[in-house]
Design a protein around this motif. Sequence first.
Motif, short mmCIF file in Angstrom:
data_model
loop_
_atom_site.label_atom_id
_atom_site.label_comp_id
_atom_site.label_asym_id
_atom_site.label_seq_id
_atom_site.Cartn_x
_atom_site.Cartn_y
_atom_site.Cartn_z
N ASN A 55 0.66 -1.34 0.02
CA ASN A 55 -0.29 -0.14 -0.32
C ASN A 55 1.07 1.63 -0.12
OD1 ASN A 55 -2.45 -1.27 0.35
ND2 ASN A 55 -1.69 -1.85 1.90
N GLU A 56 0.90 2.43 -0.93
CA GLU A 56 1.72 3.83 -0.55
C GLU A 56 0.31 4.47 -0.63
OE1 GLU A 56 3.64 4.03 -4.87
OE2 GLU A 56 5.01 2.72 -4.20
N GLY A 57 0.06 4.46 0.81
CA GLY A 57 -0.93 5.61 0.88
C GLY A 57 -2.90 4.66 1.01
N LYS A 58 -3.41 5.15 0.67
CA LYS A 58 -4.69 4.82 0.35
C LYS A 58 -4.81 4.36 -0.63
CE LYS A 58 -7.21 8.06 3.05
NZ LYS A 58 -8.23 9.00 2.86
N THR A 59 -3.49 3.75 -2.24
CA THR A 59 -3.64 3.07 -3.03
C THR A 59 -2.79 1.42 -2.89
OG1 THR A 59 -3.74 4.77 -4.45
CG2 THR A 59 -3.01 2.94 -5.68
N ARG A 60 -3.13 0.63 -3.44
CA ARG A 60 -2.20 -0.47 -3.36
C ARG A 60 -2.14 -0.64 -4.73
NH1 ARG A 60 -5.53 -6.20 -1.01
NH2 ARG A 60 -4.37 -5.02 1.12
N ARG A 61 -0.54 -1.14 -4.64
CA ARG A 61 -0.32 -1.64 -5.67
C ARG A 61 -0.04 -2.84 -5.62
NH1 ARG A 61 2.85 3.30 -7.40
NH2 ARG A 61 3.32 1.87 -9.28
N PHE A 62 0.55 -3.89 -6.79
CA PHE A 62 0.30 -5.02 -7.09
C PHE A 62 1.70 -5.44 -7.78
CE2 PHE A 62 -4.42 -4.29 -6.67
CZ PHE A 62 -4.32 -5.82 -6.20
N VAL A 63 2.17 -5.94 -7.17
CA VAL A 63 3.48 -6.92 -8.33
C VAL A 63 3.72 -7.95 -8.31
CG1 VAL A 63 4.75 -7.03 -5.81
CG2 VAL A 63 6.09 -6.00 -7.38
N TYR A 64 4.35 -7.63 -9.69
CA TYR A 64 4.41 -9.50 -10.08
C TYR A 64 5.98 -10.37 -9.85
CZ TYR A 64 0.26 -7.78 -11.84
OH TYR A 64 -0.88 -7.17 -11.35
N ILE A 65 6.75 -10.69 -9.18
CA ILE A 65 7.87 -11.01 -8.63
C ILE A 65 7.72 -12.65 -9.19
CG2 ILE A 65 9.32 -11.70 -7.20
CD1 ILE A 65 7.81 -9.73 -5.23
N ARG A 66 9.35 -12.78 -10.40
CA ARG A 66 9.92 -13.62 -10.63
C ARG A 66 10.93 -13.87 -10.00
NH1 ARG A 66 9.69 -14.35 -17.51
NH2 ARG A 66 7.75 -14.88 -16.65
N TYR A 67 12.19 -15.24 -10.13
CA TYR A 67 13.04 -15.65 -9.15
C TYR A 67 13.32 -16.69 -10.74
CZ TYR A 67 16.77 -17.77 -6.56
OH TYR A 67 18.18 -17.87 -5.65
N ASN A 68 14.73 -16.00 -11.29
CA ASN A 68 15.34 -16.91 -11.68
C ASN A 68 16.28 -17.85 -11.15
OD1 ASN A 68 17.75 -18.02 -13.94
ND2 ASN A 68 16.26 -16.84 -15.55
N ILE A 69 16.36 -19.42 -11.35
CA ILE A 69 16.78 -19.89 -10.12
C ILE A 69 18.17 -20.25 -10.82
CG2 ILE A 69 16.79 -22.72 -9.31
CD1 ILE A 69 13.84 -22.82 -9.92
N SER A 70 18.55 -20.54 -11.09
CA SER A 70 19.53 -20.84 -12.35
C SER A 70 20.54 -19.25 -12.02
CB SER A 70 19.58 -21.02 -14.20
OG SER A 70 19.45 -20.03 -15.02
N GLU A 71 19.72 -18.12 -12.21
CA GLU A 71 20.90 -17.06 -11.92
C GLU A 71 21.09 -16.70 -10.00
OE1 GLU A 71 19.25 -14.22 -14.44
OE2 GLU A 71 19.82 -14.92 -16.34
N GLY A 72 20.13 -16.50 -10.10
CA GLY A 72 19.67 -16.04 -8.16
C GLY A 72 18.68 -14.93 -8.29
N ALA A 73 18.70 -14.69 -9.31
CA ALA A 73 18.37 -12.85 -8.98
C ALA A 73 16.79 -12.79 -9.36
CB ALA A 73 18.98 -12.30 -10.50
N PHE A 74 15.85 -12.08 -8.90
CA PHE A 74 14.66 -11.67 -9.20
C PHE A 74 14.28 -10.21 -10.72
CE2 PHE A 74 15.31 -12.27 -5.02
CZ PHE A 74 14.08 -13.73 -4.72
N GLN A 75 12.99 -11.03 -11.27
CA GLN A 75 12.14 -9.13 -11.87
C GLN A 75 11.52 -9.55 -11.37
OE1 GLN A 75 12.30 -11.45 -15.97
NE2 GLN A 75 14.26 -9.87 -16.80
N MET A 76 10.96 -7.56 -11.21
CA MET A 76 9.61 -7.27 -10.68
C MET A 76 9.01 -6.60 -11.54
SD MET A 76 9.40 -6.03 -7.08
CE MET A 76 10.93 -4.06 -6.94
N ALA A 77 8.16 -7.09 -12.09
CA ALA A 77 7.15 -5.61 -12.21
C ALA A 77 6.10 -5.29 -11.34
CB ALA A 77 6.16 -6.54 -14.03
N ILE A 78 5.58 -3.63 -11.40
CA ILE A 78 4.75 -3.18 -10.94
C ILE A 78 3.78 -2.78 -11.04
CG2 ILE A 78 4.92 -1.00 -9.26
CD1 ILE A 78 7.52 -1.52 -8.66
N ASP A 79 2.58 -2.59 -11.36
CA ASP A 79 1.01 -1.99 -11.14
C ASP A 79 1.05 -0.16 -11.66
OD1 ASP A 79 -1.29 -2.59 -12.66
OD2 ASP A 79 -2.04 -2.06 -10.56
#
Length: 227
Positions: A55-79
Amino acid sequence: KPRERRAPSAAPSRASRASGPRSRGLPGMEPGVAGASAGEGNQGCHCLEFDSWWNEGKTRRFVYIRYNISEGAFQMAIDEDSNLYHVPVAYGAKTGEAVTVWDLHVGAELDILGRITTLQRCSQTTAQWNKYWADRLMATRDRLVEELRKYESRKTEPWLTFQKKSPEAGSADLRLLMGQVAGLGAQLQEYRPRLAAQLCLPKEMYDIEVMPRQPMKGGDADKQEAP
């Protein structure tokens, strides 16, 4: 397609936005539908995919998270943000330690880009991955408990058999199960060392966890990130 940006520490809200249509999720993952998975996720589960929000104030921000197993890193997209963020590391909200593949499950709390967020849902492929390893670990744990009863009359420490019951798919805490198997195995080692050596953590779990630290092979070693 959203523009990819590296965001090792800065909050996403401070990053400049790319032009073009708004991103509604990671490629291959439908927004708001955690059971939808395509692309890499169906090829031997190369990635773990989760939905979350904050939540950012009264706004809910949706986030989509992907973890690459071989790289050990995340990708993230935010609404409502057309950027695709590359996040090299995220931390456990309670431990402060960098998380790896076995720390990620529905219900896990992460500190990612300076925000505390709980993984709320996961893709079907991620849920299947979680169940597969949970079933293997629980079977080993239960066998260890059974064997220890033959030699020890004292009650096993509660945490070694604790299991949180949750109806959510993909919610098994694999890191806890790994600790239980290791702890019970150490106890059985005193009585049946050979059997304890057999009832240990699967070697594949170690191999998978250290995969991101392995040197790249072939042409991958020559690849460099664009500035």
